[in-house]
Structure formats: C-alpha cells, structure tokens
Design an enzyme around this catalytic site. Structure first.
Site, PDB file in Angstrom:
ATOM      1  N   GLU A 194      -4.616  -3.636   6.499  1.00  0.00           N
ATOM      2  CA  GLU A 194      -5.734  -2.922   6.172  1.00  0.00           C
ATOM      3  C   GLU A 194      -6.456  -3.782   5.322  1.00  0.00           C
ATOM      4  O   GLU A 194      -6.294  -4.143   4.563  1.00  0.00           O
ATOM      5  CB  GLU A 194      -5.371  -1.631   5.345  1.00  0.00           C
ATOM      6  CG  GLU A 194      -4.480  -0.651   6.021  1.00  0.00           C
ATOM      7  CD  GLU A 194      -4.249   0.418   5.012  1.00  0.00           C
ATOM      8  OE1 GLU A 194      -4.184   0.525   3.815  1.00  0.00           O
ATOM      9  OE2 GLU A 194      -3.600   1.555   5.743  1.00  0.00           O
TER      10      GLU A 194
HETATM   11  C1  BGC Z   1      -4.498   4.062   3.312  1.00  0.00           C
HETATM   12  C2  BGC Z   1      -5.326   4.650   4.456  1.00  0.00           C
HETATM   13  C3  BGC Z   1      -6.696   4.844   4.154  1.00  0.00           C
HETATM   14  C4  BGC Z   1      -7.267   3.627   3.147  1.00  0.00           C
HETATM   15  C5  BGC Z   1      -8.687   4.133   2.541  1.00  0.00           C
HETATM   16  C6  BGC Z   1      -5.295   3.037   2.392  1.00  0.00           C
HETATM   17  O1  BGC Z   1      -4.452   2.687   1.132  1.00  0.00           O
HETATM   18  O2  BGC Z   1      -3.301   3.320   3.660  1.00  0.00           O
HETATM   19  O3  BGC Z   1      -4.472   5.671   4.954  1.00  0.00           O
HETATM   20  O4  BGC Z   1      -7.351   5.311   4.912  1.00  0.00           O
HETATM   21  O5  BGC Z   1      -6.439   3.540   2.019  1.00  0.00           O
HETATM   22  O6  BGC Z   1      -8.798   5.303   1.531  1.00  0.00           O
END
Ligand code: BGC
Length: 556
Positions: A400
């Site tokens: 992410e």
């Molecule tokens: C989460 C996501 C979320 C993102 C932004 C991350 O830690 O895993 O699901 O969209 O944070 O808030």
C-alpha cells in the site's frame, strides 16, 4: 535532516514499557551497521533517473469491505464492519460499505481498468464471512462466495494479471466477535486457520502470493484500544496487546499450515502486510530523540516483524520465527519524533503512553487529503532500508502506498497525486539501489472506496467513483495516465520524458472532468425515472379507473 525546521506538535505520548529497551538497543546496533545506506545524509531534493530491475511487478490494490458492497447478498454473513458502520455516529456522515463501489457485480469492468493501466498484479482481500457466514467452518460454507472469488481470480489470470490475496483485511465475522470477543480470544487462531485452509484448498491452485493479515497494527490499536474502528472496543492498556498477540499466533499457524500441507503442491508464498510510518529523530545529535524515533518504528512495524523474523518473543520463539516468505509493506507518511515523558503514565497506561514520545510534523510538508497524511517521500527510502537492516533483507512487496483527497474536490486532474507517486516510487528506486530487495509495488488504491471511519470523505483512488450514482461509474484521474507511463517504462527514463508524461496526463484529464461534470445530470435523470415514472403510472391507472366509473354511471 534539516535541523532548524519549524515543527508543529501533534501528540505527546508516554512510554514506560521496560522490555522494549532491548529492542531499542538492537536497533541502534543495526542502524549503525547498515552498509549501503548513510542514515546521516539527507539528499531530500534529488531525483534519480533510471529503471527498476527486470520483472519488477507493478500493481494496484483494494480490500473486500472497502469495495465489494453486496453486504447481504448471496448468503454472505455479517462482518464486524457491517454492524459497526450501521451504528449511528461511528462513521463520517453515517456512511456504510453496504454498496460501496459495487465491486461484487463489476468484476469485468474493474479488470478492464487494470488492463488499461497494464498492471502486473492486483491485490485484493477475501471476505471471511462471505465464504463462512458465521466464521466457523464446520457451520456452513457459502458456495456462492467461493464462486465470486473464483470468477475474479480466473478473470485476472485470463488477462495476465497476478492475483495477490490478503486473507484478513479487517472484516471479522460478527458472530465470532459476539460469541468470543473476536481477537481478544485465543480461539480466533484456530478459526482463522480453518478459513485460511479453505482458501488454500479452493484457490491455491491459482494463487501464489498470500498475505495472512493486512495492517494488524490498525486491527489491534484502532479496533480494541481506541475504538475508532470495528468492533469499536476501548480496552485501554490491554486490548491492543492481547489482539496483537493472538494475531501473531494466528499468522504463524497459517504459515505452518501452508508450509506442511500445501507448499509442495502449490508452490506459493505466504507473507504478512505490515504498515508503518517512518519516524525521524527531531535532533539527530540527541540520543534521547534517536531512541524515541526508534521506539516509534518498533511500536508500529517492529511489534509484529520482530517476533516473525527474529522469534524475539516469549514461549513460542521457534514456532513463530521465520514464518514469512516475503514481507508486505504498507506505507503512507512520516513523522518527526522527540522524547517526551508522560506525567501520569502509571495511572492511565495505554499503547500510546507506553511509547513515551511526541510526534511532530513540518508544516511545509504537503497534506492534500487525510489529516494524518503528509507527503514525505524520503521517509519511504528510510523505512525500506530499516526493514533491510533489521530483518535480514527479506523479499518485500510494497502492498500500500498512495494519497487521498477530500470529497469536496471532484477534480480529476490530481496533480498532487502524480507528484506523490512520482516521488515515492523514485525513493523506492533509490532504496533498491541501496540494496533493498523490493520486488513489487502496489498503488493504493485502484478505486475511490469506503475509507473506514472516514466513510467516503477521503478518496485514495486512481479512478474516481461517483458514489451518488447507483451504478457507481468510474472515471480515470490524471494519475492513471502517469502511473501507466511509469509501468510501461519500468521507471523513469529521463527528465524530458517524465515531464512530458505529466503534462500529457494533466491535459487528458480535462476531458474526463467534463464527463464527470455531466454526470450529476445523468444520475438526476435516473432518480427522476425511479420516482416520477412509477408515480405517473399509478396516477394514470387511478385516473383511468375514475373515468371508467364515470362512463359506467352515465350508461346506467
Ligand atoms: C488500510 C487501508 C486504508 C488506508 C488509508 C491502510 O492502513 O490498510 O485499508 O485504505 O490505510 O486509510
């Protein structure tokens, strides 16, 4: 680091957890022994032109509750997020994920968007209660849920997109929360293992990258300590630690299950996705600040990574040690950290007071969206180098990384997101040059979606989703064009080209902007069709009946 920066104090927290002192010591040693990366240098401004290693995997991500919708369709059970979001006052504007992006009904459309981006992989999560409505495998398996993920996986593979699957992205079956207290209870370890085993059995012939948990920090701290997230419990001082303990055990158990029962046949990898901000000491010549910054990172990432990589954990050392084939890293932002004692730590112990530090931000850092999310690209390189030096240079997939914008802004020309992706992926490239073993990168996220307690008020998507329209149409933001170029060039060929990409991306988005501007009309027309047409029909029938009666009376 810039020593004379202006800083704003965000939070002051306290620390009194004695056992962590030894982690801190280990970290000091590791940081000073890192070979390739000079921790004292800060070439923040420079941009590195070059390409990523051949075979580097580019992707985008999502999670089940944030995008699928169909919360009560086809036999799905309730999750803790279904229940939490239906309680008034828990989520911004009382939004829910009931329909969200309707991803459950849009497999083909969304894979089409991924193709447009030329993604190598797509990261998504499997909803536990969609497969096992109560969470307990012996109760019932929902074949329609299995069918949905089968279709998604097959469609991705047909389009040469590698699926990377997270088993737990926060949507625990509600029944397990009600009956056992969820992650406060050790029985979750076995229930989660059975769910994971079912996924390996049904999908493992096609899935080669598994992640047990997404961001367990958030599950533990926000779910069981602050209560901002489902299940909304405020068990200060104990809740987060207990939840984390059971999560670490559950992770290890699932890794062993795969290792002993499936690995030989399926030849996949099992990892975990950990999230963490980077913490930079405010004053790098002050030992107390250095230690406080180290504690900050240990309380985020080290909490989970240290037992999993080093087995530095009571009792189950050898069972937990080495249970990670690759590490998923989720990263968004950075803080400056300084030592700060909390005066009343003993009377009001909590995860936050245990850290004994204060977080600060530089007001010059851009913060286009979420309150907590400042764009600090150099922190990303530091975090990646930290993982390399702390955990024996593991294989890393960035799971992410991305930036949001506020809902008020229906602007598709997201120049600031282009800047964020450009700078963060460039710092990742520098980290790879430092010797960090990063194999793939996942932009967060493919679509705008339900942002947990923030509802739909923050948009992380490469694609804009019009949530006002029942069909949830998707529109490409300018960053789609830019990310697509990074992918097709596998990096940044030279300055002229990269600047050109940016210009072109911003140019094309004005057309999409026009489409979106026309959309309120379309959705309004739909509403008109839904309300006015049935009303007109009913009225016509009534009038005809009255007219008929009038005629009949006249005849008599
Ligand atoms: C989460 C996501 C979320 C993102 C932004 C991350 O830690 O895993 O699901 O969209 O944070 O808030």
């Amino acid at each position: 680091m810039e020593q004379n920066q202006t800083v704003t104090v965000l939070q002051a927290q306290e620390y009194h957890a004695a056992p962590l002192v030894c982690h801190v010591f280990v970290l000091v040693l590791c940081l000073s022994s890192a070979e390739d990366f000079d921790w004292t240098k800060n070439d923040h401004g420079s941009f590195y032109y070059g390409t990523f290693p051949a075979g580097f995997s580019w992707g985008a991500g999502s999670s089940a509750y944030q995008t699928e919708g169909a919360w009560d369709k086809d036999g799905k059970g309730l999750s803790i997020w279904d229940v939490f979001s239906h309680k008034k006052g828990k989520i911004q504007q009382n939004d829910t994920g009931d329909s969200s992006c309707e991803g459950y009904h849009k497999i083909k459309d969304d894979v089409g968007l991924m193709k447009e981006l030329k993604l190598n992989h797509y990261r998504f999560s499997i909803s536990w209660p969609r497969l096992i409505p109560t969470g307990i495998k012996s109760d019932h398996i929902n074949e329609k849920g299995i069918q949905y993920y089968n279709e998604l996986i097959d469609h991705l593979l047909e389009n040469k997109i590698t699926p990377i699957v997270t088993l737990y992205h926060w949507d625990l079956p509600q029944f397990l929360q009600e009956r056992y207290g969820g992650w406060q209870n050790i029985s979750m370890v076995n229930h989660f293992n059975e769910f994971a085993n079912l996924c390996f059995e049904r999908f493992g012939n096609r899935i080669k990258y598994w992640m047990t948990f997404n961001n367990p920090w958030s599950v533990a701290v926000e779910g069981y300590e602050t209560g901002e997230h489902a299940p909304g419990l405020r068990l200060r001082g104990t809740g987060a630690y207990k939840a984390a303990h059971h999560i670490i055990k559950a992770h290890a158990k699932v890794w062993h299950t795969y290792d002993t029962q499936w690995r030989a046949k399926q030849k996949g990898l099992v990892g975990i996705s950990l999230s963490g901000h980077w913490g930079e000491p405010v004053d790098i010549s002050n030992q107390k600040d250095i230690e406080a910054a180290e504690r900050y990172v240990q309380f985020y990432l080290g909490w989970f990574a240290t037992p999993i990589f080093h087995g530095d954990y009571p009792q189950e050392k050898s069972y937990i040690k080495g249970t990670c084939d690759f590490l998923g890293v989720g990263h968004f932002t950075t803080r400056y950290i300084t030592q700060k004692n909390h005066p009343s730590a003993r009377s009001s112990s909590s995860y936050f007071t245990d850290r004994d530090l204060a977080e600060l931000v530089d007001p010059r850092w851009p913060d286009p969206g979420s309150e907590w999310l400042y764009s600090v690209p150099w922190g990303f390189r530091r975090l990646l180098n930290f993982v390399k030096s702390q955990y024996g240079n593991p294989m890393i997939y960035v799971t992410e990384n991305g930036v949001s914008e506020k809902i008020q802004c229906t602007e598709l020309c997201d120049d600031w997101r282009i800047q964020y992706f450009k700078d963060y992926t460039n710092e990742m490239l520098k980290a790879i040059k430092d010797g960090v073993n990063v194999k793939g990168y996942t932009a967060w996220s493919l679509l705008d979606k339900f942002e947990w307690d923030e509802g739909y008020s923050e948009r992380f998507g490469l694609y804009y989703v019009d949530f006002r329209n029942k069909n949830k149409p998707r529109y490409p933001k300018a960053s789609v064009q830019f990310y697509k170029r990074i992918i097709s060039s596998n990096g940044f060929p030279n300055q002229r080209e990269v600047e050109n990409w940016r210009r072109k991306a911003v140019e094309t988005c004005s057309t999409s902007n026009q489409l979106l501007a026309a959309d309120p009309l379309t959705s309004h027309m739909e509403m008109v069709t839904e309300i006015v047409v049935p009303t007109v029909c009913t009225l016509s029938i009534l009038l005809s009946a009255v007219f008929l009666m009038f005629l009949l009376r006249r005849r008599n």
